[in-house]
Design a protein around this motif. Structure first.
Motif, PDB file in Angstrom:
ATOM      1  N   ASP A 153      13.067  -7.509 -11.049  1.00  0.00           N
ATOM      2  CA  ASP A 153      14.373  -7.178 -10.450  1.00  0.00           C
ATOM      3  C   ASP A 153      14.444  -5.694 -10.127  1.00  0.00           C
ATOM      4  O   ASP A 153      13.703  -4.891 -10.703  1.00  0.00           O
ATOM      5  CB  ASP A 153      15.504  -7.517 -11.435  1.00  0.00           C
ATOM      6  CG  ASP A 153      15.679  -9.018 -11.582  1.00  0.00           C
ATOM      7  OD1 ASP A 153      15.490  -9.740 -10.573  1.00  0.00           O
ATOM      8  OD2 ASP A 153      15.982  -9.475 -12.712  1.00  0.00           O
ATOM      9  N   GLY A 183       0.803  -1.221   0.000  1.00  0.00           N
ATOM     10  CA  GLY A 183       0.000   0.000   0.000  1.00  0.00           C
ATOM     11  C   GLY A 183       0.837   1.271   0.000  1.00  0.00           C
ATOM     12  O   GLY A 183       0.314   2.355   0.259  1.00  0.00           O
ATOM     13  N   ARG A 221      15.788   1.059  -1.482  1.00  0.00           N
ATOM     14  CA  ARG A 221      15.458  -0.370  -1.380  1.00  0.00           C
ATOM     15  C   ARG A 221      16.677  -1.244  -1.173  1.00  0.00           C
ATOM     16  O   ARG A 221      16.536  -2.462  -1.019  1.00  0.00           O
ATOM     17  CB  ARG A 221      14.809  -0.864  -2.682  1.00  0.00           C
ATOM     18  CG  ARG A 221      13.369  -0.513  -2.776  1.00  0.00           C
ATOM     19  CD  ARG A 221      12.766  -1.096  -4.033  1.00  0.00           C
ATOM     20  NE  ARG A 221      11.662  -0.254  -4.368  1.00  0.00           N
ATOM     21  CZ  ARG A 221      10.483  -0.668  -4.816  1.00  0.00           C
ATOM     22  NH1 ARG A 221      10.268  -1.921  -5.067  1.00  0.00           N
ATOM     23  NH2 ARG A 221       9.530   0.175  -5.058  1.00  0.00           N
ATOM     24  N   ARG A 262       9.658 -10.537  -6.528  1.00  0.00           N
ATOM     25  CA  ARG A 262       9.760  -9.193  -5.923  1.00  0.00           C
ATOM     26  C   ARG A 262       9.686  -9.292  -4.406  1.00  0.00           C
ATOM     27  O   ARG A 262      10.384  -8.568  -3.691  1.00  0.00           O
ATOM     28  CB  ARG A 262       8.638  -8.288  -6.469  1.00  0.00           C
ATOM     29  CG  ARG A 262       8.919  -7.831  -7.905  1.00  0.00           C
ATOM     30  CD  ARG A 262       7.659  -7.439  -8.657  1.00  0.00           C
ATOM     31  NE  ARG A 262       6.923  -6.351  -8.066  1.00  0.00           N
ATOM     32  CZ  ARG A 262       5.630  -6.132  -8.275  1.00  0.00           C
ATOM     33  NH1 ARG A 262       4.930  -6.951  -9.061  1.00  0.00           N
ATOM     34  NH2 ARG A 262       5.037  -5.129  -7.721  1.00  0.00           N
ATOM     35  N   GLY A 282       2.233   3.077  -2.476  1.00  0.00           N
ATOM     36  CA  GLY A 282       1.784   4.087  -3.443  1.00  0.00           C
ATOM     37  C   GLY A 282       0.428   4.656  -3.042  1.00  0.00           C
ATOM     38  O   GLY A 282       0.194   5.863  -3.112  1.00  0.00           O
ATOM     39  N   THR A 287       9.700   6.119  -7.011  1.00  0.00           N
ATOM     40  CA  THR A 287      10.652   5.700  -8.050  1.00  0.00           C
ATOM     41  C   THR A 287       9.955   4.783  -9.062  1.00  0.00           C
ATOM     42  O   THR A 287      10.212   4.869 -10.259  1.00  0.00           O
ATOM     43  CB  THR A 287      11.894   5.023  -7.431  1.00  0.00           C
ATOM     44  OG1 THR A 287      11.473   4.184  -6.348  1.00  0.00           O
ATOM     45  CG2 THR A 287      12.886   6.035  -6.939  1.00  0.00           C
ATOM     46  N   ARG A 344       7.890   4.014 -14.530  1.00  0.00           N
ATOM     47  CA  ARG A 344       6.764   3.687 -15.427  1.00  0.00           C
ATOM     48  C   ARG A 344       6.494   4.831 -16.403  1.00  0.00           C
ATOM     49  O   ARG A 344       6.161   4.601 -17.559  1.00  0.00           O
ATOM     50  CB  ARG A 344       5.499   3.337 -14.619  1.00  0.00           C
ATOM     51  CG  ARG A 344       5.511   1.877 -14.124  1.00  0.00           C
ATOM     52  CD  ARG A 344       4.212   1.488 -13.441  1.00  0.00           C
ATOM     53  NE  ARG A 344       4.053   2.167 -12.162  1.00  0.00           N
ATOM     54  CZ  ARG A 344       4.603   1.762 -11.015  1.00  0.00           C
ATOM     55  NH1 ARG A 344       5.329   0.664 -10.977  1.00  0.00           N
ATOM     56  NH2 ARG A 344       4.418   2.450  -9.902  1.00  0.00           N
TER      57      ARG A 344
HETATM   58  P1  B4P Z   1       1.086  -0.583  -3.464  1.00  0.00           P
HETATM   59  O1  B4P Z   1       1.837  -1.261  -2.395  1.00  0.00           O
HETATM   60  O2  B4P Z   1       0.718   0.845  -3.224  1.00  0.00           O
HETATM   61  O3  B4P Z   1       1.962  -0.877  -4.726  1.00  0.00           O
HETATM   62  P2  B4P Z   1       3.167  -0.065  -5.281  1.00  0.00           P
HETATM   63  O4  B4P Z   1       3.396   1.240  -4.606  1.00  0.00           O
HETATM   64  O5  B4P Z   1       2.878   0.014  -6.711  1.00  0.00           O
HETATM   65  O6  B4P Z   1       4.426  -0.914  -4.894  1.00  0.00           O
HETATM   66  P3  B4P Z   1       5.304  -1.908  -5.736  1.00  0.00           P
HETATM   67  O7  B4P Z   1       6.422  -2.296  -4.810  1.00  0.00           O
HETATM   68  O8  B4P Z   1       4.435  -2.999  -6.273  1.00  0.00           O
HETATM   69  O9  B4P Z   1       5.822  -1.134  -7.005  1.00  0.00           O
HETATM   70  P4  B4P Z   1       6.795   0.101  -7.256  1.00  0.00           P
HETATM   71  O10 B4P Z   1       6.021   0.977  -8.144  1.00  0.00           O
HETATM   72  O11 B4P Z   1       7.304   0.725  -5.999  1.00  0.00           O
HETATM   73  O12 B4P Z   1      -0.352  -1.216  -3.790  1.00  0.00           O
HETATM   74  C1  B4P Z   1      -0.539  -2.441  -4.425  1.00  0.00           C
HETATM   75  C2  B4P Z   1      -2.016  -2.827  -4.573  1.00  0.00           C
HETATM   76  O13 B4P Z   1      -2.621  -3.082  -3.317  1.00  0.00           O
HETATM   77  C3  B4P Z   1      -2.892  -1.783  -5.246  1.00  0.00           C
HETATM   78  O14 B4P Z   1      -3.692  -2.434  -6.209  1.00  0.00           O
HETATM   79  C4  B4P Z   1      -3.771  -1.216  -4.147  1.00  0.00           C
HETATM   80  O15 B4P Z   1      -5.047  -0.844  -4.569  1.00  0.00           O
HETATM   81  C5  B4P Z   1      -3.881  -2.386  -3.197  1.00  0.00           C
HETATM   82  N1  B4P Z   1      -4.018  -1.953  -1.814  1.00  0.00           N
HETATM   83  C6  B4P Z   1      -3.304  -0.974  -1.208  1.00  0.00           C
HETATM   84  N2  B4P Z   1      -3.676  -0.845   0.077  1.00  0.00           N
HETATM   85  C7  B4P Z   1      -4.640  -1.818   0.303  1.00  0.00           C
HETATM   86  C8  B4P Z   1      -5.399  -2.216   1.442  1.00  0.00           C
HETATM   87  N3  B4P Z   1      -5.277  -1.607   2.637  1.00  0.00           N
HETATM   88  N4  B4P Z   1      -6.259  -3.262   1.301  1.00  0.00           N
HETATM   89  C9  B4P Z   1      -6.410  -3.872   0.113  1.00  0.00           C
HETATM   90  N5  B4P Z   1      -5.719  -3.543  -1.012  1.00  0.00           N
HETATM   91  C10 B4P Z   1      -4.844  -2.524  -0.910  1.00  0.00           C
HETATM   92  O16 B4P Z   1       8.039  -0.556  -8.006  1.00  0.00           O
HETATM   93  C11 B4P Z   1       7.902  -1.235  -9.232  1.00  0.00           C
HETATM   94  C12 B4P Z   1       9.256  -1.665  -9.773  1.00  0.00           C
HETATM   95  O17 B4P Z   1      10.095  -0.501 -10.046  1.00  0.00           O
HETATM   96  C13 B4P Z   1      10.124  -2.518  -8.857  1.00  0.00           C
HETATM   97  O18 B4P Z   1       9.789  -3.897  -8.905  1.00  0.00           O
HETATM   98  C14 B4P Z   1      11.546  -2.236  -9.432  1.00  0.00           C
HETATM   99  O19 B4P Z   1      11.783  -2.966 -10.615  1.00  0.00           O
HETATM  100  C15 B4P Z   1      11.469  -0.768  -9.795  1.00  0.00           C
HETATM  101  N6  B4P Z   1      11.937   0.102  -8.686  1.00  0.00           N
HETATM  102  C16 B4P Z   1      11.155   0.984  -7.989  1.00  0.00           C
HETATM  103  N7  B4P Z   1      11.908   1.597  -7.032  1.00  0.00           N
HETATM  104  C17 B4P Z   1      13.169   1.090  -7.124  1.00  0.00           C
HETATM  105  C18 B4P Z   1      14.369   1.302  -6.397  1.00  0.00           C
HETATM  106  N8  B4P Z   1      14.439   2.179  -5.365  1.00  0.00           N
HETATM  107  N9  B4P Z   1      15.474   0.608  -6.759  1.00  0.00           N
HETATM  108  C19 B4P Z   1      15.440  -0.248  -7.781  1.00  0.00           C
HETATM  109  N10 B4P Z   1      14.337  -0.523  -8.511  1.00  0.00           N
HETATM  110  C20 B4P Z   1      13.192   0.139  -8.177  1.00  0.00           C
END
Ligand code: B4P
Length: 198
Positions: free
Chosen positions: A58, A13, A89, A145, A15, A32, A37
């Motif tokens: 990754d 959660g 991370r 992941r 984001g 990030t 994206r």
């Molecule tokens: P989120 O947990 O908000 O997902 P996210 O922010 O997109 O995190 P994620 O780790 O997946 O991806 P990121 O963009 O950071 O929510 C996920 C889902 O859960 C949503 O559908 C939401 O609706 C649902 N949800 C949330 N709260 C809920 C609740 N209370 N109850 C039920 N459902 C709920 O990173 C993507 C990729 O980018 C990484 O894999 C990596 O390749 C790269 N990356 C990003 N940052 C990096 C870094 N610092 N270093 C290296 N690579 C990086």
């Protein structure tokens, strides 16, 4: 003014909550993942590079990610505070961020860790895959992941715990319920609106 991080496994959660905190406190939320994206969507060279790693679940290499964050943190809107979502991370990213902040003579106010168990996370991300078709939300990649989070990001959490700026927030429950816990965990938040009280 608040300078903070949100750390948590994929699907915890980050984001979702970052958007609400940013709105409530009037600070920039910097994800990030979202920046990568946007580059992928825009077909930039950075996007082409990042996509190879993201689709496989990754981490994008530190050299690429660190420079991107340095550049984002040099923009004017972070002068009044910021929330970093999904960075750092890795241990190397922690060191790099320390360097950026030290050069500006600023420190972090709080690091929030959102927690949830792996099976709940897989369920949420498979749900998101159905809704949005994100290319890294299939079960094999999701599990990879999660493994990376346990291996590489949990040591990051431990490092901030040793600095005593870490607060753990239970990420299980309704989105509004979790937002209320997150807002309660932020020290001396100066809210810009009632949005965060939803
Ligand atoms: P989120 O947990 O908000 O997902 P996210 O922010 O997109 O995190 P994620 O780790 O997946 O991806 P990121 O963009 O950071 O929510 C996920 C889902 O859960 C949503 O559908 C939401 O609706 C649902 N949800 C949330 N709260 C809920 C609740 N209370 N109850 C039920 N459902 C709920 O990173 C993507 C990729 O980018 C990484 O894999 C990596 O390749 C790269 N990356 C990003 N940052 C990096 C870094 N610092 N270093 C290296 N690579 C990086």
């Amino acid at each position: 003014m608040t300078r903070m991080l949100i750390i948590g496994p994929p699907g915890s959660g980050k984001g979702t909550q970052a958007e609400r905190v940013s709105e409530g406190l009037g600070i920039a939320a910097i994800s990030t993942g979202d920046i990568f994206r946007a580059h992928v969507k825009g077909g930039t060279p950075l996007g082409t590079e990042a996509r190879k790693y993201m689709d496989a679940g990754d981490f994008v290499p530190d050299s690429v990610t660190n420079e991107m964050v340095r550049s984002r943190l040099s923009q004017d809107d972070v002068e009044t505070g910021f929330l970093l979502d999904g960075y750092p991370r890795t241990a190397a990213q922690v060191g790099y961020l320390d360097g950026i902040l030290a050069a500006r003579e600023v420190t972090l106010d709080v690091v929030l860790q959102l927690t949830a168990d792996d099976e709940e996370l897989v369920k949420r991300l498979l749900g998101r895959a159905r809704d949005t078709g994100r290319s890294d939300d299939n079960e094999a990649v999701i599990r990879h992941r999660l493994d990376l989070y346990h291996q590489q990001t949990e040591p990051v959490v431990a490092a901030y715990a040793r600095r005593t700026i870490l607060t753990r927030v239970d990420g299980i429950g309704g989105i509004d319920e979790v937002t209320a816990r997150v807002m309660d965990a932020i020290p001396n938040p100066s809210r810009v609106s009632a949005a965060s009280d939803r």
